[in-house]
Write a protein that holds these residues in place. Structure first.
Motif, PDB file in Angstrom:
ATOM      1  N   VAL A  82       0.856  -1.188   0.000  1.00  0.00           N
ATOM      2  CA  VAL A  82       0.000   0.000   0.000  1.00  0.00           C
ATOM      3  C   VAL A  82       0.892   1.239   0.000  1.00  0.00           C
ATOM      4  O   VAL A  82       1.720   1.430   0.902  1.00  0.00           O
ATOM      5  N   LEU A  83       0.728   2.097  -1.014  1.00  0.00           N
ATOM      6  CA  LEU A  83       1.539   3.297  -1.148  1.00  0.00           C
ATOM      7  C   LEU A  83       0.871   4.526  -0.555  1.00  0.00           C
ATOM      8  O   LEU A  83       1.550   5.464  -0.141  1.00  0.00           O
ATOM      9  N   LYS A  84      -0.467   4.535  -0.527  1.00  0.00           N
ATOM     10  CA  LYS A  84      -1.184   5.670   0.038  1.00  0.00           C
ATOM     11  C   LYS A  84      -2.465   5.167   0.675  1.00  0.00           C
ATOM     12  O   LYS A  84      -3.271   4.526   0.012  1.00  0.00           O
ATOM     13  N   ASP A  85      -2.633   5.480   1.963  1.00  0.00           N
ATOM     14  CA  ASP A  85      -3.801   4.976   2.688  1.00  0.00           C
ATOM     15  C   ASP A  85      -4.310   6.068   3.626  1.00  0.00           C
ATOM     16  O   ASP A  85      -3.926   6.144   4.786  1.00  0.00           O
ATOM     17  N   VAL A  97     -10.163  15.503   1.630  1.00  0.00           N
ATOM     18  CA  VAL A  97     -11.110  14.462   2.010  1.00  0.00           C
ATOM     19  C   VAL A  97     -11.090  13.350   0.962  1.00  0.00           C
ATOM     20  O   VAL A  97     -11.076  13.615  -0.246  1.00  0.00           O
ATOM     21  N   SER A  98     -11.096  12.104   1.428  1.00  0.00           N
ATOM     22  CA  SER A  98     -11.133  10.950   0.525  1.00  0.00           C
ATOM     23  C   SER A  98     -12.265  10.022   0.954  1.00  0.00           C
ATOM     24  O   SER A  98     -12.473   9.785   2.146  1.00  0.00           O
ATOM     25  N   TYR A  99     -12.984   9.527  -0.041  1.00  0.00           N
ATOM     26  CA  TYR A  99     -14.086   8.595   0.232  1.00  0.00           C
ATOM     27  C   TYR A  99     -13.745   7.176  -0.194  1.00  0.00           C
ATOM     28  O   TYR A  99     -14.615   6.329  -0.271  1.00  0.00           O
ATOM     29  N   ILE A 100     -12.457   6.918  -0.471  1.00  0.00           N
ATOM     30  CA  ILE A 100     -11.972   5.586  -0.838  1.00  0.00           C
ATOM     31  C   ILE A 100     -10.679   5.322  -0.099  1.00  0.00           C
ATOM     32  O   ILE A 100      -9.834   6.226   0.032  1.00  0.00           O
ATOM     33  N   THR A 101     -10.530   4.119   0.417  1.00  0.00           N
ATOM     34  CA  THR A 101      -9.275   3.731   1.034  1.00  0.00           C
ATOM     35  C   THR A 101      -8.976   2.270   0.701  1.00  0.00           C
ATOM     36  O   THR A 101      -9.903   1.439   0.667  1.00  0.00           O
ATOM     37  N   PRO A 102      -7.709   1.909   0.401  1.00  0.00           N
ATOM     38  CA  PRO A 102      -6.577   2.817   0.198  1.00  0.00           C
ATOM     39  C   PRO A 102      -6.693   3.571  -1.132  1.00  0.00           C
ATOM     40  O   PRO A 102      -7.558   3.256  -1.946  1.00  0.00           O
ATOM     41  N   GLN A 103      -5.784   4.546  -1.331  1.00  0.00           N
ATOM     42  CA  GLN A 103      -5.847   5.350  -2.544  1.00  0.00           C
ATOM     43  C   GLN A 103      -4.843   4.898  -3.614  1.00  0.00           C
ATOM     44  O   GLN A 103      -5.049   5.158  -4.802  1.00  0.00           O
ATOM     45  N   LYS A 104      -3.792   4.216  -3.187  1.00  0.00           N
ATOM     46  CA  LYS A 104      -2.782   3.782  -4.159  1.00  0.00           C
ATOM     47  C   LYS A 104      -2.055   2.556  -3.614  1.00  0.00           C
ATOM     48  O   LYS A 104      -1.761   2.493  -2.410  1.00  0.00           O
ATOM     49  N   MET A 105      -1.761   1.596  -4.477  1.00  0.00           N
ATOM     50  CA  MET A 105      -1.029   0.399  -4.067  1.00  0.00           C
ATOM     51  C   MET A 105      -0.247  -0.167  -5.246  1.00  0.00           C
ATOM     52  O   MET A 105      -0.506   0.169  -6.416  1.00  0.00           O
ATOM     53  N   ARG A 106       0.703  -1.016  -4.915  1.00  0.00           N
ATOM     54  CA  ARG A 106       1.504  -1.709  -5.945  1.00  0.00           C
ATOM     55  C   ARG A 106       1.396  -3.211  -5.725  1.00  0.00           C
ATOM     56  O   ARG A 106       1.566  -3.683  -4.587  1.00  0.00           O
ATOM     57  N   GLY A 425       6.092  -4.242 -18.994  1.00  0.00           N
ATOM     58  CA  GLY A 425       6.538  -3.214 -18.067  1.00  0.00           C
ATOM     59  C   GLY A 425       5.515  -3.011 -16.977  1.00  0.00           C
ATOM     60  O   GLY A 425       4.613  -3.832 -16.770  1.00  0.00           O
ATOM     61  N   LEU A 426       5.622  -1.872 -16.294  1.00  0.00           N
ATOM     62  CA  LEU A 426       4.690  -1.552 -15.226  1.00  0.00           C
ATOM     63  C   LEU A 426       3.315  -1.247 -15.837  1.00  0.00           C
ATOM     64  O   LEU A 426       3.200  -0.454 -16.769  1.00  0.00           O
ATOM     65  N   GLN A 427       2.280  -1.885 -15.339  1.00  0.00           N
ATOM     66  CA  GLN A 427       0.927  -1.706 -15.862  1.00  0.00           C
ATOM     67  C   GLN A 427       0.073  -1.024 -14.816  1.00  0.00           C
ATOM     68  O   GLN A 427       0.080  -1.409 -13.649  1.00  0.00           O
ATOM     69  N   ARG A 428      -0.681  -0.008 -15.257  1.00  0.00           N
ATOM     70  CA  ARG A 428      -1.489   0.776 -14.323  1.00  0.00           C
ATOM     71  C   ARG A 428      -2.963   0.675 -14.682  1.00  0.00           C
ATOM     72  O   ARG A 428      -3.333   0.742 -15.850  1.00  0.00           O
ATOM     73  N   PHE A 429      -3.793   0.555 -13.665  1.00  0.00           N
ATOM     74  CA  PHE A 429      -5.231   0.637 -13.824  1.00  0.00           C
ATOM     75  C   PHE A 429      -5.816   1.139 -12.513  1.00  0.00           C
ATOM     76  O   PHE A 429      -5.090   1.284 -11.508  1.00  0.00           O
ATOM     77  N   ILE A 442      -3.738   1.523  -9.036  1.00  0.00           N
ATOM     78  CA  ILE A 442      -3.006   0.268  -8.838  1.00  0.00           C
ATOM     79  C   ILE A 442      -1.886   0.182  -9.859  1.00  0.00           C
ATOM     80  O   ILE A 442      -2.107   0.362 -11.076  1.00  0.00           O
ATOM     81  N   GLU A 443      -0.695  -0.092  -9.379  1.00  0.00           N
ATOM     82  CA  GLU A 443       0.460  -0.372 -10.233  1.00  0.00           C
ATOM     83  C   GLU A 443       0.759  -1.860 -10.134  1.00  0.00           C
ATOM     84  O   GLU A 443       0.888  -2.394  -9.032  1.00  0.00           O
ATOM     85  N   LEU A 444       0.860  -2.501 -11.281  1.00  0.00           N
ATOM     86  CA  LEU A 444       1.076  -3.952 -11.306  1.00  0.00           C
ATOM     87  C   LEU A 444       2.390  -4.269 -11.998  1.00  0.00           C
ATOM     88  O   LEU A 444       2.658  -3.797 -13.107  1.00  0.00           O
ATOM     89  N   GLU A 445       3.191  -5.087 -11.325  1.00  0.00           N
ATOM     90  CA  GLU A 445       4.490  -5.503 -11.860  1.00  0.00           C
ATOM     91  C   GLU A 445       4.546  -7.027 -11.864  1.00  0.00           C
ATOM     92  O   GLU A 445       4.216  -7.674 -10.877  1.00  0.00           O
ATOM     93  N   SER A 446       4.944  -7.592 -12.988  1.00  0.00           N
ATOM     94  CA  SER A 446       5.075  -9.045 -13.082  1.00  0.00           C
ATOM     95  C   SER A 446       6.470  -9.469 -12.651  1.00  0.00           C
ATOM     96  O   SER A 446       7.469  -8.847 -13.019  1.00  0.00           O
ATOM     97  N   GLN A 447       6.524 -10.526 -11.859  1.00  0.00           N
ATOM     98  CA  GLN A 447       7.806 -11.040 -11.351  1.00  0.00           C
ATOM     99  C   GLN A 447       8.317 -12.129 -12.291  1.00  0.00           C
ATOM    100  O   GLN A 447       8.132 -13.316 -12.046  1.00  0.00           O
ATOM    101  N   CYS A 448       8.943 -11.685 -13.366  1.00  0.00           N
ATOM    102  CA  CYS A 448       9.429 -12.621 -14.381  1.00  0.00           C
ATOM    103  C   CYS A 448      10.947 -12.591 -14.512  1.00  0.00           C
ATOM    104  O   CYS A 448      11.504 -13.308 -15.356  1.00  0.00           O
TER     105      CYS A 448
END
Length: 779
Positions: A82-85, A97-106, A425-429, A442-448
């Motif tokens: 979790v990068l931002k919570d 103000v944030s209405y979603i938690t967490p806000q960013k993760m990898r 590479g790094l994939q974001r959604f 969300i940042e997604l990284e494949s462990q290859c």
């Protein structure tokens, strides 16, 4: 020969301890990781002294059994960071103000693995609302225009009960001003309503008339100044207007933190896609803002109508919720559109729009009462699933929405992300509730790629005295050198040692030759092995689609059957139980049990156990005469020998014989005695074992029979006599009863016997005349 034997022994041992990863023959650490989340790579330097290089890749358990220590395993595990919570709601502070938690993760995922995390969403209590009223101003909407003259005031009053931050805007549309949608004569262009003796505005595509404002007076003023226009076809150009209202955010005045509602009001269907080709417009809609200085759509006669897909993309991109307020005859069409547009709702509009306020309020409350997640961004190669944990405690697997949510309620979603393969590479959604500005990034990284590649040992002494670098336990040879330890010069690999015989293909065509040794290519079918890559565990014969019939292992092209099975396909059971006849014989004594099935050897025999044979006699009946003769004769005679020889049979009193081959026979002779013997077929004829004669009936007892007959005659005579006496007695009794009855009926004078007859008779002589009467008595 010793090397080959050692290789086969090692291969057999690996088959017992190896996991599912080693069979794919991965030659590098990166290839190993890509096989699946269960695979690990051993970086132990001398590991390949006893195993081939592909054996470095296996499950962690198998590698530990092979002697690789745990700290030398390259086995990355999927994880989430979790990068931002930030805390939900106003407690986080009014400025942020944030209405979603967490806000960013990898996320870091192995190919084929999945991770599950949880996100929470809170329904805002005082959410800013922007409503843009987009109205069809074709001639059929003239009564609706009159009805909404005070809509701004009434709508603002109602919305004030739900939010303190409310703004209104207004725009209108009709149709593309080109043939065949309108008439293009000079008079019709100036006044499209000329044919009905009414004055109206020239046809236009879309006009933005009022940017979003909190002033209801301006909204009412704009409404009061509007006039209708006209076109000649039924569908309108509403989708052109929706596209411009969505992409021209600066002109419309959408706020970033507001709930953006676009109210689309019409009594007709809308053109979309390639409908404009009828007018010669073939340039696809570009999804850009084209409002001129007068806030009118300038490309209406040059660009095609937007497709539904383009509308969806732009509405989602700009986080705009669409409310279709349409008449009842158009409800079905717009419900079909709404199913394709996230967050869109449909309300039935009265013919004169008298219920527009109620419709807007109902749709707004419906949107506020539901939290529905949408996925934005690049999700190629991912499988995403959801489980909703709603505010009332219900858990809904496979759903990403909760209903009946009130302001301040918090709902949760369990999100499972599965990675199918490696990413470039790094994939974001992102995950965002429909109508919310906040989103979980969300940042997604494949462990290859293995981490051990980052710390290579250059010029390693293990690699033939510095001919290469040591990476992940294997040598990466310098240019010009090859081999597991870079021990060979390129071009001098001793190719002849990699051929099974002269003229044979190098490594059987299934591998590469490195320094006189074959390194077999990986195969998706199974494991290729052998000194010349000549063996595999998948090229054996199949039975009913299964390798080695499912009852054996494939070893170098041949099936090694499991215990209890035999045959080329391992499809034959060694048990004779399936061939056993009800009498205990094998194949009814007329065949042999082969592969668990009877093969009849007697001509004419058939059936699952050779039990049917209409052309052959009973195997037990044939030697009957031989057995009877043998049992009747006190000593073996020539007559019995002749009978037995004619039947190719011999008699033996021995009990030492193979019972599984014998047929047990039981017959009845002429004297009603039972004959029992075991019959065994041999190359020299039939052998009769243990013949017996038993259960013979005893001769009749003549005295007992005579006595029985006499007694029977006597008993029958006495019985008949008693019956005759009884019948006579009954008859006499009937006669006496009859006499008594007649006697009772007779009547006579008392004292007179009716049966008496006097002995004297009196007669009168009529010829004799005398004074007195004379009587003569005659005695």
């Amino acid at each position: 020969m010793g090397i080959v034997l050692l290789y086969l022994v090692l291969h057999f041992w690996l088959g017992t301890v190896g996991g599912t990863c080693s069979q794919f023959n991965a030659l590098s650490c990166d290839e190993c990781l890509q096989l699946g989340p269960q695979c690990a790579w051993c970086t132990l330097q001398n590991f390949t002294d006893f195993f081939s290089i592909n054996e470095r890749c296996d499950t962690p358990e198998a590698l530990l059994q092979k002697g690789c220590s745990g700290e030398l395993l390259e086995f990355p595990v999927s994880n989430v960071k979790v990068l931002k919570d930030q805390v939900l709601g106003k407690s986080a502070g009014h400025t942020n103000v944030s209405y979603i938690t967490p806000q960013k993760m990898r996320l870091q995922l192995r190919p084929g693995s999945q991770l599950t995390f949880q996100m929470q969403v809170q329904e805002p209590e005082d959410h800013p609302v922007d409503i843009y009223y987009l109205m069809d101003l074709s001639a059929s909407m003239i009564d609706d225009l009159k009805m909404i003259k005070d809509l701004g005031s009434t709508l603002s009053k109602e919305m004030a009960k739900l939010t303190s931050k409310f703004r209104l805007g207004f725009g209108s549309f009709v149709e593309k001003p080109v043939l065949p949608f309108i008439k293009i004569t000079h008079e019709e262009l100036a006044n499209p309503c000329r044919s009905v003796d009414h004055e109206c505005l020239p046809t236009f595509g879309y006009k933005h008339l009022l940017s979003l404002t909190s002033s209801t007076e301006k909204f009412n003023e704009i409404i009061s100044k509007q006039q209708v226009s006209a076109n000649i076809d039924v569908p309108e150009g509403g989708f052109d207007a929706i596209m411009q209202a969505a992409v021209c955010g600066d002109r419309i005045g959408w706020q970033n933190d507001s709930m953006k509602l676009l109210v689309f009001v019409s009594d007709a269907d809308s053109h979309f896609g390639m409908d404009s080709k009828m007018s010669g417009i073939v340039v696809p809609n570009d999804g850009e803002c084209h409002l001129d200085d007068s806030n009118e759509y300038s490309m209406t006669a040059h660009l095609e109508y937007p497709t539904l897909g383009q509308l969806v993309d732009k509405l989602v991109e700009n986080n705009i919720l669409l409310i279709f307020a349409v008449t009842n005859n158009q409800r079905q069409n717009y419900e079909n559109y709404a199913r394709l547009i996230p967050g869109a709702t449909v309300g039935v509009l009265a013919p004169d729009s008298r219920n527009i306020l109620e419709l807007i309020m109902t749709s707004y409350k419906e949107l506020r009462s539901e939290i529905d997640l949408e996925v934005l961004g690049n999700t190629e190669g991912l499988q995403i699933s959801f489980t909703a944990l709603c505010q009332d405690g219900t858990i809904i697997p496979g759903h990403k929405s909760c209903s009946n949510v009130k302001a301040g309620d918090v709902v949760s979603f369990n999100v499972t992300v599965e990675l199918k393969g490696c990413l470039s590479g790094l994939q974001r959604f992102s995950l965002r509730p429909v109508g919310f500005q906040d989103a979980l990034e969300i940042e997604l990284e494949s462990q290859c790629v293995c981490d051990c590649h980052q710390t290579p040992e250059a010029n390693s002494t293990y690699c033939s005295r510095g001919r290469g670098a040591m990476e992940c336990g294997t040598c990466v040879c310098d240019r010009g050198y090859v081999g597991p330890k870079c021990e060979c010069t390129e071009g001098q690999e001793q190719i002849s040692d990699c051929r099974a015989h002269e003229g044979a293909e190098m490594c059987s065509g299934l591998g590469e030759c490195f320094c006189g040794r074959c390194v077999c290519h990986p195969s998706s079918f199974g494991h290729v092995y052998g000194p010349y890559c000549e063996c595999d565990d998948f090229s054996c014969l199949r039975f009913r689609g299964e390798l080695c019939g499912g009852h054996g292992e494939c070893d170098c092209g041949e099936c090694v059957c499991h215990r209890g099975w035999m045959g080329e396909f391992c499809n034959c059971s060694t048990s004779n139980s399936s061939c056993m006849s009800p009498d205990g014989s094998i194949c009814s004594g007329r065949g042999e049990c082969v592969c668990g099935k009877c093969e009849c050897t007697v001509p004419g025999a058939s059936g699952e156990r050779c039990q049917r044979c209409p052309t052959c006699g009973d195997i037990c009946s044939l030697p009957r005469s031989c057995v009877e003769c043998y049992l009747r004769a006190k000593d073996p005679s020539e007559e019995c020998a002749a009978k037995c020889n004619s039947l190719h049979a011999t008699v033996s009193n021995s009990t030492d014989f193979e019972e599984s081959r014998a047929a047990l026979c039981t017959l009845q002779n002429e004297d009603n005695c039972l004959l029992s013997f075991s019959l065994v077929d041999s190359d020299y004829g039939s052998i009769i074992y243990n013949p017996k004669l038993y259960d013979c009936p005893e001769p009749p007892n003549a005295p007992l029979i005579a006595l029985g007959v006499c007694m029977s005659v006597l008993i029958i005579g006495i019985t008949l006599l008693v019956i005759w006496k009884f019948l006579v007695s009954v008859h006499d009794r009937k006669e006496v009863a009859k006499f008594e009855a007649e006697k009772a009926k007779a009547k006579w004078q008392s004292g007179t016997n009716p049966l008496f007859r006097s002995s004297t008779s009196t007669f009168k002589n009529v010829t004799y005349k005398s004074a007195g009467q004379q009587k003569s008595d005659i005695s």
